[in-house]
Scaffold this active site. Structure first.
Site, PDB file in Angstrom:
ATOM      1  N   LYS A  39      -3.364  -2.717  16.320  1.00  0.00           N
ATOM      2  CA  LYS A  39      -2.687  -1.906  17.472  1.00  0.00           C
ATOM      3  C   LYS A  39      -3.985  -1.345  18.305  1.00  0.00           C
ATOM      4  O   LYS A  39      -5.058  -0.996  18.153  1.00  0.00           O
ATOM      5  CB  LYS A  39      -1.872  -0.792  16.973  1.00  0.00           C
ATOM      6  CG  LYS A  39      -2.422   0.239  15.957  1.00  0.00           C
ATOM      7  CD  LYS A  39      -1.445   0.960  15.678  1.00  0.00           C
ATOM      8  CE  LYS A  39      -0.782   0.624  13.920  1.00  0.00           C
ATOM      9  NZ  LYS A  39      -2.136   0.219  13.295  1.00  0.00           N
ATOM     10  N   LYS A  44      -5.180  10.842   1.192  1.00  0.00           N
ATOM     11  CA  LYS A  44      -5.323   9.215   1.756  1.00  0.00           C
ATOM     12  C   LYS A  44      -6.355   9.008   0.989  1.00  0.00           C
ATOM     13  O   LYS A  44      -7.782   9.307   1.242  1.00  0.00           O
ATOM     14  CB  LYS A  44      -5.601   9.591   3.436  1.00  0.00           C
ATOM     15  CG  LYS A  44      -5.539   8.177   3.892  1.00  0.00           C
ATOM     16  CD  LYS A  44      -5.735   8.380   5.495  1.00  0.00           C
ATOM     17  CE  LYS A  44      -6.444   7.103   6.091  1.00  0.00           C
ATOM     18  NZ  LYS A  44      -6.656   7.198   7.533  1.00  0.00           N
ATOM     19  N   GLU A  83       0.752  -1.161  -0.016  1.00  0.00           N
ATOM     20  CA  GLU A  83       0.008  -0.130   0.079  1.00  0.00           C
ATOM     21  C   GLU A  83       1.060   1.287  -0.098  1.00  0.00           C
ATOM     22  O   GLU A  83       2.274   1.134   0.401  1.00  0.00           O
ATOM     23  CB  GLU A  83      -0.891   0.244   1.076  1.00  0.00           C
ATOM     24  CG  GLU A  83      -0.083   0.230   2.407  1.00  0.00           C
ATOM     25  CD  GLU A  83      -0.818   0.535   3.697  1.00  0.00           C
ATOM     26  OE1 GLU A  83      -1.541   1.559   3.525  1.00  0.00           O
ATOM     27  OE2 GLU A  83      -1.108   0.030   4.905  1.00  0.00           O
ATOM     28  N   ASP A  85     -16.900   5.288  14.091  1.00  0.00           N
ATOM     29  CA  ASP A  85     -15.449   5.234  13.356  1.00  0.00           C
ATOM     30  C   ASP A  85     -14.822   3.761  13.132  1.00  0.00           C
ATOM     31  O   ASP A  85     -14.357   3.238  14.212  1.00  0.00           O
ATOM     32  CB  ASP A  85     -14.362   5.943  14.120  1.00  0.00           C
ATOM     33  CG  ASP A  85     -13.045   6.417  13.295  1.00  0.00           C
ATOM     34  OD1 ASP A  85     -13.028   5.666  12.171  1.00  0.00           O
ATOM     35  OD2 ASP A  85     -12.326   7.210  13.504  1.00  0.00           O
ATOM     36  N   SER A 133     -12.998   1.361  10.497  1.00  0.00           N
ATOM     37  CA  SER A 133     -12.150   1.657   8.918  1.00  0.00           C
ATOM     38  C   SER A 133     -12.867   0.864   8.061  1.00  0.00           C
ATOM     39  O   SER A 133     -13.579  -0.348   8.349  1.00  0.00           O
ATOM     40  CB  SER A 133     -10.673   0.968   9.272  1.00  0.00           C
ATOM     41  OG  SER A 133     -10.059   0.981   8.123  1.00  0.00           O
ATOM     42  N   ALA A 134     -12.894   1.407   6.954  1.00  0.00           N
ATOM     43  CA  ALA A 134     -13.242   0.908   5.787  1.00  0.00           C
ATOM     44  C   ALA A 134     -12.641  -0.637   5.304  1.00  0.00           C
ATOM     45  O   ALA A 134     -13.016  -1.264   4.218  1.00  0.00           O
ATOM     46  CB  ALA A 134     -13.102   1.675   4.534  1.00  0.00           C
ATOM     47  N   ASP A 135     -11.495  -0.600   6.030  1.00  0.00           N
ATOM     48  CA  ASP A 135     -10.560  -2.094   5.620  1.00  0.00           C
ATOM     49  C   ASP A 135     -11.398  -3.350   6.023  1.00  0.00           C
ATOM     50  O   ASP A 135     -11.122  -4.078   5.531  1.00  0.00           O
ATOM     51  CB  ASP A 135      -9.383  -1.791   6.597  1.00  0.00           C
ATOM     52  CG  ASP A 135      -8.478  -0.813   6.164  1.00  0.00           C
ATOM     53  OD1 ASP A 135      -8.631  -0.149   4.956  1.00  0.00           O
ATOM     54  OD2 ASP A 135      -7.362  -0.288   6.904  1.00  0.00           O
TER      55      ASP A 135
HETATM   56  N1  PSU Z   1      -2.004   1.567  10.473  1.00  0.00           N
HETATM   57  C1  PSU Z   1      -0.491   1.666  10.551  1.00  0.00           C
HETATM   58  N2  PSU Z   1      -0.005   2.401   9.297  1.00  0.00           N
HETATM   59  C2  PSU Z   1      -0.788   3.100   8.448  1.00  0.00           C
HETATM   60  C3  PSU Z   1      -2.115   2.665   8.538  1.00  0.00           C
HETATM   61  C4  PSU Z   1      -2.708   2.101   9.469  1.00  0.00           C
HETATM   62  O1  PSU Z   1       0.146   1.348  11.271  1.00  0.00           O
HETATM   63  O2  PSU Z   1      -0.288   3.648   7.507  1.00  0.00           O
HETATM   64  C5  PSU Z   1      -3.012   3.218   7.402  1.00  0.00           C
HETATM   65  C6  PSU Z   1      -3.315   2.125   6.407  1.00  0.00           C
HETATM   66  O3  PSU Z   1      -3.400   2.618   5.116  1.00  0.00           O
HETATM   67  C7  PSU Z   1      -4.881   1.897   6.788  1.00  0.00           C
HETATM   68  C8  PSU Z   1      -5.383   2.984   7.135  1.00  0.00           C
HETATM   69  O4  PSU Z   1      -5.310   1.199   5.729  1.00  0.00           O
HETATM   70  O5  PSU Z   1      -4.490   3.858   7.999  1.00  0.00           O
HETATM   71  C9  PSU Z   1      -6.633   2.923   7.923  1.00  0.00           C
HETATM   72  O6  PSU Z   1      -7.073   4.276   8.144  1.00  0.00           O
HETATM   73  P1  PSU Z   1      -8.485   4.487   8.720  1.00  0.00           P
HETATM   74  O7  PSU Z   1      -8.399   4.152  10.363  1.00  0.00           O
HETATM   75  O8  PSU Z   1      -8.790   5.829   8.594  1.00  0.00           O
HETATM   76  O9  PSU Z   1      -9.527   3.611   8.080  1.00  0.00           O
HETATM   77 MN    MN Z   2     -11.898   6.150  10.086  1.00  0.00          MN
END
Ligand code: PSU
Ligand code: MN
Length: 304
Positions: free
Chosen positions: A160, A87, A25, A139, A141-143
């Protein structure tokens, strides 16, 4: 579809020759680490993958194209531009491509683009998840939705504790995503090797991981697999040290009123500051370790 995708020569060659590929990524470069460590790490990740007989495909959106495999100049650009680049998660892809807005892809967007290109294995640091306090902020994540939808193996170092690890596991369970511990029974907590939670399945070899994925695909069981690969012992941080830094970072974040997509980058940066760089060193090493394991899995998938 073809008009939107641009492969590097190295990736294109690997596809013709059936050489195993590992996706990477780009948000981790722009938003996950400071410059210049971000660029050095990105380049070394690619080298580790090559040293293991695979080809790296770092993914980003540049000049309106979904780029699969980047040049060193493009990696430099992402690293130097840092937080100023967009992002890009799943929801941002179409808008950014249509408007030629450069984007660093998160886990969700990288999974989506990997699957379009037929790449099945992706190495990252940590995935996004259910944030602490999500009961009221929503909140999440879309992941996690992407893991539910898209057929890609994601190798991470667990979740984490800026996240609510328990709720993240519940969410993944609801969505039918299996969390596999690579040579571990416990879910690693990114900076440290253990958390208070167990993985669903422990698997000790890349070959067995590849064969589970193959069965999943044969059964048309849609969705990804999350491999949790603990940071090497030597670089693991003490739980008390990292938890204190994370708790303090969250307090500051709430005071500043930071929300939404800025949350994860802010917390990662603050934790580096509070641990005087120690967390960055650990973060870099765990990503290298994930590149290694992703390469082993990608090789097995090709030989099965
Ligand atoms: N965790 C990390 N390093 C990162 C991310 C997460 O230790 O760079 C990044 C990844 O790209 C992950 C994104 O997909 O943050 C998640 O963001 P959000 O929580 O806004 O969905
Ligand atoms: Mn988020």
């Amino acid at each position: 579809m073809k008009q939107f995708i641009e492969y590097s020569n190295e990736v294109q060659h690997a596809m013709y020759r059936n050489i195993p590929i590992v996706a990477l990524e780009s948000t981790i470069i722009s938003h996950g680490m400071p410059y210049p460590q971000n660029v050095e790490t990105a380049k070394h990740c690619e080298q580790i993958i090559r040293d293991h007989g695979c080809v790296p495909a770092t993914i980003a959106i540049l000049n309106g194209k979904l780029k699969i495999g980047l040049s060193n100049e493009e990696l430099d650009y992402l690293g130097k531009t840092g937080l100023k680049i967009t992002k890009t998660s799943r929801r941002d892809i179409a808008y950014n491509v249509a408007n030629k807005i450069d984007g660093a892809t998160t886990v969700s967007a990288t999974m989506f683009i990997s699957a379009l290109a037929g790449i099945s294995v992706f190495a990252t640091g940590g995935i996004g998840g259910v944030h602490r306090g999500a009961e009221s902020t929503m909140d999440i994540s879309a992941d996690l939705e992407e893991l539910a939808e898209t057929n890609v193996i994601v190798v991470s170092a667990g979740a984490k504790s800026i996240l609510d690890i328990g709720l993240t596991l519940e969410y993944l369970e609801t969505k039918g995503v299996e969390v596999i511990g690579y040579q571990t029974d416990m879910l690693p907590a990114f900076y440290s090797r253990e958390s208070d939670f167990k993985v669903n399945f422990r698997i000790d070899t890349a070959r067995e991981i590849a064969s589970v994925f193959q069965v999943k695909q044969a059964l048309k069981l849609r969705g990804g697999m999350l491999i949790a690969n603990p940071v090497p012992e030597k670089f693991s941080m003490k739980k008390e040290v990292i938890d204190e830094a994370i708790n303090n970072a969250i307090i500051e974040m709430e005071e500043l009123g930071i929300k939404g997509k800025e949350t994860t980058p802010y917390l990662l940066g603050k934790v580096v500051e509070l641990t005087k760089g120690k967390s960055l060193e650990t973060n870099i090493e765990l990503v290298y370790n994930n590149c290694k394991v992703a390469s082993l899995i990608s090789k097995q998938l090709i030989s099965l």
